[in-house]
Design an enzyme around this catalytic site. Structure first.
Site, PDB file in Angstrom:
ATOM      1  N   CYS A   1      46.140  66.410  47.489  1.00 50.50           N
ATOM      2  CA  CYS A   1      45.923  65.014  47.868  1.00 50.50           C
ATOM      3  C   CYS A   1      44.809  64.905  48.911  1.00 50.50           C
ATOM      4  O   CYS A   1      43.958  64.017  48.841  1.00 50.50           O
ATOM      5  CB  CYS A   1      47.211  64.402  48.413  1.00 50.50           C
ATOM      6  SG  CYS A   1      48.574  64.387  47.223  1.00 50.50           S
TER       7      CYS A   1
ATOM      8  N   CYS B   1      50.337  67.476  51.152  1.00 47.47           N
ATOM      9  CA  CYS B   1      49.869  67.866  49.818  1.00 47.47           C
ATOM     10  C   CYS B   1      48.378  68.201  49.886  1.00 47.47           C
ATOM     11  O   CYS B   1      47.543  67.307  50.019  1.00 47.47           O
ATOM     12  CB  CYS B   1      50.134  66.714  48.849  1.00 47.47           C
ATOM     13  SG  CYS B   1      49.296  66.841  47.264  1.00 47.47           S
TER      14      CYS B   1
END
Length: 127
Positions: A46, A43
């Site tokens: 993230c 991600c």
């Protein structure tokens, strides 16, 4: 000192939280994509917010609080609309990264997790 914990997957998360009370300290949880072989999450968002969160933990998280890193799974697992993290009323995730205070109203989602002022406020709010 902030106590850090790592949990991978929904079943492990439920099992961990079932008996975890934090001994009175705040329980903060970051939901993020699982890490790839290179040590980074699949991600991108993230990965982008991680340094801001780490700095906020070091400078703003209360003593004896807990910070739990939870991997929600690989990309296909997360993208499944029936992912249990999305359905669970305690987590009710729609985006990662998401940071919550367990069973409290504090919540940051997506790019909010990379904003120093919001992170400071998140950690300074009492239960």
């Amino acid at each position: 000192m902030v106590h850090k914990h790592h949990v991978a997957g929904y079943d492990a998360f439920v099992a961990f939280m079932k008996d975890f009370n934090g001994n009175g300290g705040a329980i903060n949880i970051l939901f993020t994509g699982a890490k790839l072989e290179n040590g980074l999450s699949w991600c991108g968002d993230c990965v982008d917010v991680a340094p801001f969160i780490e700095k906020a933990i070091e400078t703003n998280a209360p003593e004896n609080s807990h910070f739990i890193y939870v991997d929600v799974g690989d990309r296909p697992t997360w993208k499944d609309m029936n992912n249990p993290f999305r359905k669970d009323t305690n987590t009710h995730l729609s985006v990662i990264p998401t940071m919550i205070r367990w069973k409290q109203p504090q919540r940051l989602e997506g790019e909010q997790c990379g904003k120093a002022d919001l992170l400071e406020l998140f950690f300074s709010e009492d239960d």
